[in-house]
Design an enzyme around this catalytic site. Structure first.
Site, mmCIF file in Angstrom:
data_model
loop_
_atom_site.group_PDB
_atom_site.id
_atom_site.type_symbol
_atom_site.label_atom_id
_atom_site.label_comp_id
_atom_site.label_asym_id
_atom_site.label_seq_id
_atom_site.Cartn_x
_atom_site.Cartn_y
_atom_site.Cartn_z
ATOM 1 N N LYS A 32 0.841 -1.154 0.125
ATOM 2 C CA LYS A 32 0.037 0.019 -0.076
ATOM 3 C C LYS A 32 0.834 1.440 -0.068
ATOM 4 C CE LYS A 32 -0.621 0.550 5.155
ATOM 5 N NZ LYS A 32 -0.010 1.894 5.149
ATOM 6 N N THR A 33 1.967 1.151 0.679
ATOM 7 C CA THR A 33 2.575 2.526 0.671
ATOM 8 C C THR A 33 3.481 2.779 -0.709
ATOM 9 O OG1 THR A 33 3.370 1.927 2.947
ATOM 10 C CG2 THR A 33 4.909 3.389 1.825
ATOM 11 N N ASP A 228 -4.175 7.437 4.825
ATOM 12 C CA ASP A 228 -3.609 6.066 4.917
ATOM 13 C C ASP A 228 -4.295 5.377 6.310
ATOM 14 O OD1 ASP A 228 -2.008 3.896 4.652
ATOM 15 O OD2 ASP A 228 -0.246 4.551 5.572
ATOM 16 N N GLU A 229 -4.390 4.120 6.266
ATOM 17 C CA GLU A 229 -4.898 3.537 7.689
ATOM 18 C C GLU A 229 -6.279 4.132 7.868
ATOM 19 O OE1 GLU A 229 -3.268 0.918 8.476
ATOM 20 O OE2 GLU A 229 -1.206 0.876 8.234
ATOM 21 N N GLN A 259 -8.035 -5.410 9.378
ATOM 22 C CA GLN A 259 -6.836 -4.980 10.243
ATOM 23 C C GLN A 259 -7.349 -3.730 11.138
ATOM 24 O OE1 GLN A 259 -2.793 -5.330 8.766
ATOM 25 N NE2 GLN A 259 -3.883 -4.995 6.800
ATOM 26 N N ARG A 622 1.819 -11.280 10.088
ATOM 27 C CA ARG A 622 3.102 -10.545 10.286
ATOM 28 C C ARG A 622 4.201 -11.485 9.940
ATOM 29 N NH1 ARG A 622 1.596 -6.580 9.351
ATOM 30 N NH2 ARG A 622 -0.332 -7.630 9.246
#
Length: 686
Positions: A32-33, A228-229, A259, A622
């Site tokens: 995503k970044t 973002d987020e 998430q 993770r």
């Protein structure tokens, strides 16, 4: 010309959608970044002035990372004076990439005088806030009543940010107290021309509501907004975003409802799920190709999260192959769970040269870390603790070490003053300050001042009695280290420490000082575990005093290494599940998968079972190469072993993806299990 060839089709679709509202559903590890920075670069490439672009995230670290990536993508177009987040009044040559709080601080520096504040307002950090709350509590509390200023502040923040849902979490008594404190707290800050982090957003919303001209100026500047987020935004943050974007409609939000794990602090996953309600014309792009994990890990994560009913359907997949199965361990209790995890880590290091930095241990609550820390220390494994209190920052650890240092060297004023009235023994802060002044005047240690008859004569009779008792206790207990009064044997120092702790009543004081009995018992357990390590095998042949000196020397070095390891990366990572989002590790160990821990007991009362499942999903995703999950058959509670039941989430894992360890022969299969797992990883790498 911007080269988009490295992007997959879905990433490219997101990067090339530049007008109108856009929702990018970015699953874990889907890049995503990369997409955010490419999209900003594409806007600039297509002629949008950089100063009209605003990118908002939750951490300064994320903002810095985006800024650096963007400079590498379009370096020539971003050459200009000043920082990207420097001055909102003029059109910048760079996009504004910042956090919600820094954005609002910049807006308020320009307009806060309209709200009756001075422009040179100060921003209170957490320490300042706790200090303000503590003063209010001191005014309103009964004599001798202990109230946790930190807990009140946290509840106060939830109620201001998240409304009723966030405020419903936690102790009802603390909620009531926070509401009582709130007007006095806000008045105290206003009197100091100060704002806190919550005020930055709340005051900006008030500014926009009361002064449309200020809102209009911000809308004119920030014509392309990216967030973002987005699943982590709370109610005020959503209102801020909507106020800025509802007119030009060029809003791109990036997030993953699977998430969303911060509901307890006000995050509203509905902001993402109900995007069409506020922007009916929104275009949705799903990023599902994962670049982090094996398909075994991703299939397990998909199987777990699909049981949440209210979510946007998506399925992660990878080109990294299937990878080894997930290992599921059942251990007798938390000490065995900790030792087994460390054994696996050390086996991987010695047999396959897997460095400590590639290993992580994830847990649900901070209370789970002490046995893990003890096992790691006993094995000589370096670690760093994230999202919890450092072992050496815990009150009970610092108190015990201060006692031990005082017995080794009574001239250590810092240690002596820490424990002189812990537990309370009639030596008030005022008394200790007078003793410190007397020692400075006489150029002697505080302990010498305590023993000085002339100094003692300046105090009241009851204080003199307390001083004499304390001095006698120190000298008597210290004398046992230097005489035959300390019995030999493998637990000589531990038995000596248990004896003086019992004499002081420190353990009972721990039980009384915490309102939560379980927290108190955890503190006592940590204390006992540290005491048990006093008789290290390496120093067993030394006299008791020298043995204690060596122990303290080793502890000091451990503490220094722990601080160094925060940035060195040469350590196993211990981390809470809430803190691990956004991170990745080649090898992940999830511990404590029991009903009551995950899902947490409170989730059933608060109706947050879906969020607990999302927390497990975050923990699973993770892992890059191997994933190990463990649970205990019993766990210590109030000092006694209490039976535990498996987490119901374990039933969601497809059996074909899981390798069950034999409960009766865990240690026998541990080496073979680890060997097969790392053989599979090595084979895949080759």
């Amino acid at each position: 010309m911007l080269n988009l060839s490295s992007l997959n089709p879905q990433q490219r679709q997101a990067v090339e959608t530049l007008q109108g509202p856009l929702l990018i559903l970015a699953g874990a590890g889907t890049g995503k970044t990369l997409v955010i920075t490419f999209r900003i670069a594409n806007l600039i490439e297509r002629g949008v002035a950089a100063g009209h672009i605003l990118g908002v995230t939750f951490t300064n670290k994320a903002a810095r990372e985006m800024r650096e990536r963007l400079r590498r993508l379009v370096p020539k177009k971003l050459r200009g004076t000043g920082r990207a987040d420097s001055e909102p009044s003029a059109l910048s040559s760079q996009p504004s990439l910042c956090t919600f709080h820094s954005l609002c601080a910049r807006i308020l520096r320009q307009h806060i005088e309209k709200l009756g504040y001075k422009r040179n307002f100060v921003i209170y950090d957490e320490s300042d806030q706790i200090g303000a709350v503590r003063k209010i509590l001191a005014r309103i509390s009964s004599k001798g009543e202990k109230m946790d200023a930190g807990a009140v502040l946290a509840m106060l923040s939830r109620s201001r940010n998240g409304g009723q849902r966030a405020a419903s979490f936690g102790d009802p008594a603390v909620r009531a107290l926070a509401e009582h404190v709130r007007p006095q707290y806000e008045s105290a800050l206003r009197a100091c021309n100060a704002v806190d982090f919550d005020d930055l957003i709340l005051l900006t919303l008030r500014l926009f509501a009361e002064h449309p001209g200020a809102l209009g100026a911000c809308r004119a500047q920030y014509r392309y907004l990216m967030v973002d987020e987005y699943q982590d935004t709370n109610a005020p943050q959503f209102k801020l975003v909507y106020a800025l974007a509802c007119e030009h409609r060029n809003l791109c939000v990036v997030g993953d409802d699977d998430q969303s794990i911060y509901g307890w602090r006000g995050a509203e996953v509905s902001n993402l799920l109900d995007m069409e309600k506020h922007f009916p014309e929104v275009k949705v792009v799903k990023l599902e190709q994962n670049y982090r994990s094996t398909n075994t890990i991703l299939s397990a994560a998909n199987a777990v999260i699909k049981h949440n009913v209210r979510r946007r359907a998506k399925g992660l997949w990878s080109e990294k192959g299937s990878g080894p199965r997930i290992a599921l361990w059942t251990l007798e209790h938390e000490e065995e769970e900790a030792r087994t995890a460390v054994e696996r880590i050390e086996y991987a290091r010695h047999a396959y040269r897997v460095p400590w930095r590639d290993q992580a241990i994830l847990f649900r609550t901070n209370a789970q870390s002490p046995p893990l820390e003890t096992a790691l220390r006993q094995a000589g494994v370096r670690y760093r603790l994230i999202g919890g209190r450092s072992f050496f920052d815990r009150r009970e650890v610092r108190d015990l070490l201060a006692y031990l240092r005082t017995f080794v060297n009574p001239r250590d004023d810092s240690s002596l003053l820490r424990i002189a009235n812990v537990p309370a023994r009639g030596l008030s802060d005022a008394t200790l300050q007078r003793l410190l002044a007397a020692s400075q005047e006489r150029k002697c240690p505080v302990f010498a001042a305590m023993k000085n008859a002339a100094v003692a004569a300046t105090f009241r009779a009851d204080t003199r009695k307390s001083l004499e008792a304390f001095v006698g206790f120190i000298e008597r207990t210290r004398g046992l280290l230097q005489t035959e009064g300390l019995s030999g044997g493998p637990r000589a120092l531990a038995a000596w420490a248990e004896r003086f702790l019992d004499e002081t009543g420190y353990v009972e004081e721990l039980r009384k000082s915490d309102k939560d009995p379980e927290t108190a018992e955890n503190r006592i357990r940590i204390l006992k575990e540290l005491v048990a390590t006093l008789d290290g095998a390496e120093a067993a042949t030394l006299p008791p005093l020298e043995r204690l000196e060596k122990f303290l020397e080793d502890v000091t070095l451990d503490a220094e290494r722990e601080e160094d390891d925060q940035g060195a990366g040469q350590a196993v990572t211990l981390i809470t599940m809430h803190s691990c989002k956004g991170l990745e590790f080649p090898h992940v160990n999830i511990v404590g998968m029991e009903d009551g821990l995950l899902p947490h007991t409170r989730s059933k009362e608060e109706g947050t079972l879906d969020e607990e499942r999302r927390l497990f999903y975050v923990a699973i995703t993770r892992a890059m190469q191997t994933l190990t999950i463990s649970r205990c058959q019993a766990r210590k509670k109030f000092g006694k072993l209490t039976p535990c039941h498996p987490s119901p989430f374990l039933m969601d894992l497809p059996p074909e993806l899981v390798e069950q360890a034999d409960e009766k022969a865990n240690k026998l299969v541990s080496v073979e299990s680890a060997k097969s797992k790392f053989d599979a990883v090595r084979a895949a790498a080759d």
